[in-house]
Design an enzyme around this catalytic site. Structure first.
Site, PDB file in Angstrom:
ATOM      1  N   LYS A 228       0.817  -1.224   0.000  1.00  0.00           N
ATOM      2  CA  LYS A 228       0.000   0.000   0.000  1.00  0.00           C
ATOM      3  C   LYS A 228       0.846   1.267   0.000  1.00  0.00           C
ATOM      4  CE  LYS A 228      -4.384  -1.850   0.994  1.00  0.00           C
ATOM      5  NZ  LYS A 228      -5.365  -2.293   1.984  1.00  0.00           N
ATOM      6  N   ARG A 263      -3.909 -10.208   4.441  1.00  0.00           N
ATOM      7  CA  ARG A 263      -4.232 -10.199   3.008  1.00  0.00           C
ATOM      8  C   ARG A 263      -2.998  -9.678   2.275  1.00  0.00           C
ATOM      9  NH1 ARG A 263      -6.067  -6.714  -0.764  1.00  0.00           N
ATOM     10  NH2 ARG A 263      -7.585  -7.492  -2.273  1.00  0.00           N
TER      11      ARG A 263
HETATM   12  N1  PMM Z   1      -7.335  -3.764   0.318  1.00  0.00           N
HETATM   13  C1  PMM Z   1      -7.609  -3.745  -1.002  1.00  0.00           C
HETATM   14  C2  PMM Z   1      -8.714  -4.453  -1.516  1.00  0.00           C
HETATM   15  N2  PMM Z   1      -9.513  -5.178  -0.707  1.00  0.00           N
HETATM   16  N3  PMM Z   1     -10.047  -5.951   1.446  1.00  0.00           N
HETATM   17  C3  PMM Z   1      -9.807  -5.977   2.759  1.00  0.00           C
HETATM   18  N4  PMM Z   1     -10.616  -6.684   3.578  1.00  0.00           N
HETATM   19  N5  PMM Z   1      -8.767  -5.284   3.309  1.00  0.00           N
HETATM   20  C4  PMM Z   1      -7.908  -4.540   2.550  1.00  0.00           C
HETATM   21  O1  PMM Z   1      -6.981  -3.923   3.112  1.00  0.00           O
HETATM   22  C5  PMM Z   1      -8.138  -4.489   1.145  1.00  0.00           C
HETATM   23  C6  PMM Z   1      -9.238  -5.216   0.626  1.00  0.00           C
HETATM   24  C7  PMM Z   1      -6.766  -2.927  -1.916  1.00  0.00           C
HETATM   25  O2  PMM Z   1      -5.615  -3.601  -2.292  1.00  0.00           O
HETATM   26  P1  PMM Z   1      -5.442  -4.331  -3.731  1.00  0.00           P
HETATM   27  O3  PMM Z   1      -5.805  -3.329  -4.794  1.00  0.00           O
HETATM   28  O4  PMM Z   1      -4.018  -4.711  -3.803  1.00  0.00           O
HETATM   29  O5  PMM Z   1      -6.350  -5.505  -3.781  1.00  0.00           O
END
Ligand code: PMM
Length: 292
Positions: A228, A263
Protein backbone atom coordinates in the site's frame (compact mmCIF):
# COMPACT_ATOMS: atom_id res chain seq x y z
CA UNK A 1 -18.95 -23.64 4.02
CA UNK A 2 -18.89 -22.34 7.58
CA UNK A 3 -16.26 -24.91 8.46
CA UNK A 4 -13.96 -23.48 5.85
CA UNK A 5 -14.55 -20.02 7.21
CA UNK A 6 -13.69 -21.08 10.72
CA UNK A 7 -10.49 -22.40 9.31
CA UNK A 8 -9.93 -19.19 7.41
CA UNK A 9 -10.80 -16.66 10.05
CA UNK A 10 -9.20 -17.69 13.21
CA UNK A 11 -10.76 -20.60 15.00
CA UNK A 12 -7.37 -22.11 14.36
CA UNK A 13 -5.20 -23.80 16.93
CA UNK A 14 -3.53 -20.89 18.69
CA UNK A 15 -0.07 -22.17 17.82
CA UNK A 16 -0.73 -21.70 14.13
CA UNK A 17 0.29 -18.60 12.26
CA UNK A 18 -2.30 -16.16 10.98
CA UNK A 19 -4.27 -17.16 7.93
CA UNK A 20 -2.54 -15.97 4.78
CA UNK A 21 -5.02 -14.70 2.22
CA UNK A 22 -3.54 -14.32 -1.27
CA UNK A 23 -4.71 -11.32 -3.31
CA UNK A 24 -5.93 -12.16 -6.80
CA UNK A 25 -7.21 -9.09 -8.59
CA UNK A 26 -8.91 -9.92 -11.87
CA UNK A 27 -8.89 -6.27 -12.89
CA UNK A 28 -7.07 -4.15 -15.44
CA UNK A 29 -6.41 -1.30 -13.02
CA UNK A 30 -5.64 -2.36 -9.42
CA UNK A 31 -2.86 -0.23 -7.97
CA UNK A 32 -0.81 -3.17 -6.85
CA UNK A 33 -1.03 -5.77 -9.60
CA UNK A 34 -3.47 -4.45 -12.24
CA UNK A 35 -3.74 -6.57 -15.36
CA UNK A 36 -1.51 -9.39 -14.12
CA UNK A 37 -4.27 -11.95 -13.82
CA UNK A 38 -6.42 -10.98 -16.78
CA UNK A 39 -6.26 -13.40 -19.68
CA UNK A 40 -5.93 -11.74 -23.09
CA UNK A 41 -9.09 -13.44 -24.38
CA UNK A 42 -11.06 -13.11 -21.14
CA UNK A 43 -10.07 -16.65 -20.19
CA UNK A 44 -9.84 -17.35 -16.45
CA UNK A 45 -6.91 -19.75 -16.88
CA UNK A 46 -4.19 -17.30 -16.04
CA UNK A 47 -5.93 -16.10 -12.88
CA UNK A 48 -6.65 -19.67 -11.78
CA UNK A 49 -2.99 -20.58 -12.28
CA UNK A 50 -1.91 -17.57 -10.21
CA UNK A 51 -4.34 -18.55 -7.44
CA UNK A 52 -3.07 -22.13 -7.42
CA UNK A 53 0.50 -20.86 -7.28
CA UNK A 54 -0.41 -18.86 -4.17
CA UNK A 55 -1.77 -22.00 -2.53
CA UNK A 56 1.41 -23.86 -3.48
CA UNK A 57 3.35 -21.01 -1.85
CA UNK A 58 1.43 -21.53 1.41
CA UNK A 59 -1.68 -19.35 1.18
CA UNK A 60 -4.68 -20.63 3.15
CA UNK A 61 -7.23 -18.96 0.90
CA UNK A 62 -7.42 -16.73 -2.17
CA UNK A 63 -9.29 -13.42 -2.28
CA UNK A 64 -10.68 -12.87 -5.78
CA UNK A 65 -11.65 -9.31 -6.75
CA UNK A 66 -13.09 -7.90 -9.96
CA UNK A 67 -13.28 -4.20 -9.10
CA UNK A 68 -10.31 -1.99 -8.33
CA UNK A 69 -10.78 -0.07 -5.10
CA UNK A 70 -7.71 2.11 -5.54
CA UNK A 71 -8.28 5.81 -4.76
CA UNK A 72 -9.92 7.51 -7.71
CA UNK A 73 -10.95 4.25 -9.41
CA UNK A 74 -14.19 4.39 -11.36
CA UNK A 75 -16.79 1.78 -10.49
CA UNK A 76 -17.07 -1.16 -12.87
CA UNK A 77 -20.47 -2.37 -14.14
CA UNK A 78 -21.91 -5.20 -12.04
CA UNK A 79 -22.18 -7.52 -15.05
CA UNK A 80 -18.52 -6.98 -15.91
CA UNK A 81 -17.40 -7.54 -12.34
CA UNK A 82 -19.44 -10.75 -12.11
CA UNK A 83 -18.15 -12.01 -15.48
CA UNK A 84 -14.56 -11.41 -14.40
CA UNK A 85 -14.73 -13.22 -11.09
CA UNK A 86 -17.18 -16.12 -11.36
CA UNK A 87 -15.13 -18.36 -13.70
CA UNK A 88 -12.05 -17.75 -11.56
CA UNK A 89 -13.90 -18.58 -8.34
CA UNK A 90 -15.39 -21.72 -9.89
CA UNK A 91 -12.03 -22.81 -11.28
CA UNK A 92 -10.24 -22.40 -7.95
CA UNK A 93 -13.04 -24.07 -5.99
CA UNK A 94 -12.84 -27.02 -8.40
CA UNK A 95 -9.22 -27.41 -7.26
CA UNK A 96 -10.28 -27.41 -3.60
CA UNK A 97 -9.18 -23.84 -2.87
CA UNK A 98 -10.95 -21.83 -0.14
CA UNK A 99 -12.04 -18.70 -1.97
CA UNK A 100 -13.03 -15.30 -0.66
CA UNK A 101 -14.84 -12.88 -2.96
CA UNK A 102 -13.80 -9.24 -2.63
CA UNK A 103 -16.89 -7.30 -3.65
CA UNK A 104 -19.29 -4.59 -2.51
CA UNK A 105 -22.07 -5.87 -4.76
CA UNK A 106 -24.75 -8.30 -3.61
CA UNK A 107 -25.24 -9.68 -7.12
CA UNK A 108 -21.54 -10.43 -7.46
CA UNK A 109 -21.34 -11.92 -3.96
CA UNK A 110 -24.33 -14.15 -4.64
CA UNK A 111 -22.91 -15.41 -7.94
CA UNK A 112 -19.53 -16.09 -6.33
CA UNK A 113 -21.13 -17.91 -3.39
CA UNK A 114 -23.14 -19.99 -5.87
CA UNK A 115 -19.83 -20.79 -7.58
CA UNK A 116 -18.45 -22.06 -4.27
CA UNK A 117 -16.81 -19.08 -2.56
CA UNK A 118 -16.63 -19.50 1.22
CA UNK A 119 -16.57 -15.89 2.36
CA UNK A 120 -17.42 -12.40 1.24
CA UNK A 121 -14.84 -9.69 1.78
CA UNK A 122 -16.89 -6.50 1.81
CA UNK A 123 -14.98 -3.22 1.68
CA UNK A 124 -18.39 -1.51 1.82
CA UNK A 125 -19.47 -3.10 5.09
CA UNK A 126 -20.26 0.19 6.84
CA UNK A 127 -23.10 0.68 4.36
CA UNK A 128 -23.67 -2.75 2.84
CA UNK A 129 -25.35 -3.12 -0.51
CA UNK A 130 -29.05 -4.06 -0.30
CA UNK A 131 -29.44 -7.73 0.48
CA UNK A 132 -25.70 -8.34 1.02
CA UNK A 133 -25.93 -9.47 4.64
CA UNK A 134 -28.99 -11.62 3.97
CA UNK A 135 -27.24 -13.28 1.00
CA UNK A 136 -24.19 -14.12 3.12
CA UNK A 137 -26.37 -15.41 5.96
CA UNK A 138 -28.48 -17.54 3.58
CA UNK A 139 -25.34 -19.13 2.13
CA UNK A 140 -23.93 -19.85 5.60
CA UNK A 141 -20.81 -18.09 4.37
CA UNK A 142 -18.28 -15.93 6.15
CA UNK A 143 -18.14 -12.16 6.08
CA UNK A 144 -15.23 -9.75 6.40
CA UNK A 145 -16.48 -6.32 7.46
CA UNK A 146 -13.93 -3.72 6.35
CA UNK A 147 -13.91 -0.11 7.46
CA UNK A 148 -14.35 2.44 4.68
CA UNK A 149 -16.28 5.68 4.93
CA UNK A 150 -17.77 6.79 1.65
CA UNK A 151 -16.53 5.16 -1.52
CA UNK A 152 -13.18 4.38 -3.13
CA UNK A 153 -13.41 7.07 -5.82
CA UNK A 154 -13.40 9.93 -3.32
CA UNK A 155 -12.12 8.32 -0.13
CA UNK A 156 -8.71 10.01 -0.12
CA UNK A 157 -10.05 13.51 -0.84
CA UNK A 158 -9.86 14.76 2.73
CA UNK A 159 -10.09 11.97 5.30
CA UNK A 160 -10.85 13.33 8.77
CA UNK A 161 -11.27 11.70 12.16
CA UNK A 162 -11.18 13.26 15.62
CA UNK A 163 -10.02 9.97 17.13
CA UNK A 164 -9.42 7.49 14.34
CA UNK A 165 -9.09 4.43 16.57
CA UNK A 166 -12.23 5.10 18.61
CA UNK A 167 -14.26 5.94 15.51
CA UNK A 168 -13.12 2.93 13.48
CA UNK A 169 -13.70 0.71 16.50
CA UNK A 170 -17.24 2.02 17.00
CA UNK A 171 -18.10 1.80 13.31
CA UNK A 172 -16.80 -1.75 13.03
CA UNK A 173 -18.81 -2.70 16.09
CA UNK A 174 -21.94 -1.34 14.40
CA UNK A 175 -21.13 -3.30 11.22
CA UNK A 176 -20.65 -6.50 13.22
CA UNK A 177 -23.94 -5.96 15.08
CA UNK A 178 -25.74 -5.49 11.75
CA UNK A 179 -24.17 -8.64 10.33
CA UNK A 180 -25.17 -10.65 13.38
CA UNK A 181 -28.69 -9.21 13.31
CA UNK A 182 -28.97 -10.33 9.67
CA UNK A 183 -28.19 -13.90 10.71
CA UNK A 184 -24.46 -14.19 10.04
CA UNK A 185 -22.97 -16.43 12.72
CA UNK A 186 -20.53 -14.81 15.14
CA UNK A 187 -17.82 -17.28 14.25
CA UNK A 188 -18.29 -16.48 10.57
CA UNK A 189 -17.30 -12.83 11.00
CA UNK A 190 -14.01 -11.00 10.71
CA UNK A 191 -13.25 -7.28 10.93
CA UNK A 192 -10.71 -5.09 9.15
CA UNK A 193 -9.69 -1.49 9.91
CA UNK A 194 -9.31 -0.83 6.16
CA UNK A 195 -5.71 0.33 5.95
CA UNK A 196 -5.40 2.91 3.17
CA UNK A 197 -9.15 3.27 2.74
CA UNK A 198 -10.04 6.90 3.40
CA UNK A 199 -7.13 7.33 5.81
CA UNK A 200 -4.02 9.46 6.00
CA UNK A 201 -0.59 8.07 6.78
CA UNK A 202 -1.06 9.02 10.44
CA UNK A 203 -4.49 7.35 10.55
CA UNK A 204 -3.02 4.13 9.13
CA UNK A 205 -0.18 4.12 11.63
CA UNK A 206 -2.51 4.83 14.55
CA UNK A 207 -4.75 1.93 13.52
CA UNK A 208 -1.84 -0.46 13.17
CA UNK A 209 -0.58 0.57 16.61
CA UNK A 210 -4.07 -0.06 17.97
CA UNK A 211 -4.45 -3.61 16.64
CA UNK A 212 -4.54 -5.19 20.11
CA UNK A 213 -7.46 -2.90 20.96
CA UNK A 214 -9.28 -3.80 17.74
CA UNK A 215 -8.64 -7.49 18.41
CA UNK A 216 -10.37 -7.03 21.76
CA UNK A 217 -13.62 -6.34 19.88
CA UNK A 218 -13.89 -10.11 19.46
CA UNK A 219 -13.98 -11.16 15.81
CA UNK A 220 -10.69 -12.12 14.17
CA UNK A 221 -8.96 -9.08 12.68
CA UNK A 222 -7.86 -9.03 9.04
CA UNK A 223 -5.07 -6.64 8.07
CA UNK A 224 -4.23 -5.60 4.53
CA UNK A 225 -1.07 -3.51 4.30
CA UNK A 226 0.50 -5.31 1.36
CA UNK A 227 2.13 -2.93 -1.17
CA UNK A 228 0.00 0.00 0.00
CA UNK A 229 0.94 3.59 -0.61
CA UNK A 230 1.53 4.40 3.06
CA UNK A 231 4.49 2.01 2.82
CA UNK A 232 5.72 4.00 -0.15
CA UNK A 233 5.39 7.21 1.89
CA UNK A 234 7.42 5.68 4.72
CA UNK A 235 10.15 4.12 2.58
CA UNK A 236 10.28 6.22 -0.58
CA UNK A 237 9.58 3.14 -2.72
CA UNK A 238 7.34 4.36 -5.52
CA UNK A 239 6.34 1.18 -7.31
CA UNK A 240 3.84 -0.97 -5.40
CA UNK A 241 5.43 -4.21 -6.58
CA UNK A 242 8.76 -3.09 -5.05
CA UNK A 243 7.29 -2.60 -1.57
CA UNK A 244 8.00 -6.13 -0.37
CA UNK A 245 10.23 -5.19 2.56
CA UNK A 246 7.67 -2.75 3.96
CA UNK A 247 4.88 -5.24 3.33
CA UNK A 248 6.71 -7.95 5.27
CA UNK A 249 7.63 -5.66 8.15
CA UNK A 250 4.04 -4.57 8.58
CA UNK A 251 2.69 -8.13 8.20
CA UNK A 252 5.01 -9.48 10.87
CA UNK A 253 4.16 -6.68 13.28
CA UNK A 254 0.45 -7.12 12.64
CA UNK A 255 0.78 -10.85 13.33
CA UNK A 256 2.59 -10.13 16.56
CA UNK A 257 -0.16 -7.69 17.55
CA UNK A 258 -2.90 -10.26 17.06
CA UNK A 259 -4.05 -10.07 13.43
CA UNK A 260 -5.52 -13.45 12.50
CA UNK A 261 -5.74 -12.95 8.73
CA UNK A 262 -3.19 -11.20 6.52
CA UNK A 263 -4.23 -10.20 3.01
CA UNK A 264 -1.05 -10.22 0.94
CA UNK A 265 0.26 -10.25 -2.61
CA UNK A 266 3.62 -11.90 -1.90
CA UNK A 267 2.53 -15.15 -0.35
CA UNK A 268 5.79 -17.13 -0.27
CA UNK A 269 7.79 -14.30 1.30
CA UNK A 270 5.05 -13.60 3.86
CA UNK A 271 4.84 -17.27 4.86
CA UNK A 272 8.61 -17.31 5.38
CA UNK A 273 8.59 -14.13 7.42
CA UNK A 274 5.74 -15.43 9.58
CA UNK A 275 7.59 -18.69 10.21
CA UNK A 276 10.39 -16.68 11.79
CA UNK A 277 8.05 -14.47 13.81
CA UNK A 278 6.05 -17.46 15.02
CA UNK A 279 9.14 -19.37 16.07
CA UNK A 280 10.55 -16.41 17.98
CA UNK A 281 7.27 -15.64 19.67
CA UNK A 282 6.69 -19.26 20.58
CA UNK A 283 10.24 -19.50 21.96
CA UNK A 284 10.71 -22.57 19.83
CA UNK A 285 14.04 -24.19 19.19
CA UNK A 286 15.34 -24.85 15.72
CA UNK A 287 14.34 -28.49 15.07
CA UNK A 288 17.71 -29.27 13.36
CA UNK A 289 20.20 -27.79 15.78
CA UNK A 290 18.14 -27.57 18.93
CA UNK A 291 19.36 -23.99 19.32
CA UNK A 292 17.16 -21.01 19.89
N1 PMM B 1 -7.33 -3.76 0.32
C1 PMM B 1 -7.61 -3.75 -1.00
C2 PMM B 1 -8.71 -4.45 -1.52
N2 PMM B 1 -9.51 -5.18 -0.71
N3 PMM B 1 -10.05 -5.95 1.45
C3 PMM B 1 -9.81 -5.98 2.76
N4 PMM B 1 -10.62 -6.68 3.58
N5 PMM B 1 -8.77 -5.28 3.31
C4 PMM B 1 -7.91 -4.54 2.55
O1 PMM B 1 -6.98 -3.92 3.11
C5 PMM B 1 -8.14 -4.49 1.14
C6 PMM B 1 -9.24 -5.22 0.63
C7 PMM B 1 -6.77 -2.93 -1.92
O2 PMM B 1 -5.62 -3.60 -2.29
P1 PMM B 1 -5.44 -4.33 -3.73
O3 PMM B 1 -5.80 -3.33 -4.79
O4 PMM B 1 -4.02 -4.71 -3.80
O5 PMM B 1 -6.35 -5.51 -3.78
Amino acid sequence: MTTDLRHATGALPTSRRPVVMGVLNVTPDSFSDGGRALGADGSPDRAIALGLAMIADGADCVDVGGESTRPGASPVAVDDERARVVPVVAGLVAHGVVVSIDTRRTAVARAALDAGASLVNDVGALAPDDGMLAAVAAAGAGYVAMHLRGEPRTMQDDPRFDDVVAEVEAELRTAVDAARAAGIASDALAIDPGIGFGKTLEHNLALLRALPRLCALGPPVLVGTSRKSFLGRLTGVASPSDRLAGSLASAVLAARDGARILRVHDVAATVEALAVQQAIDAGQRDPESGRR
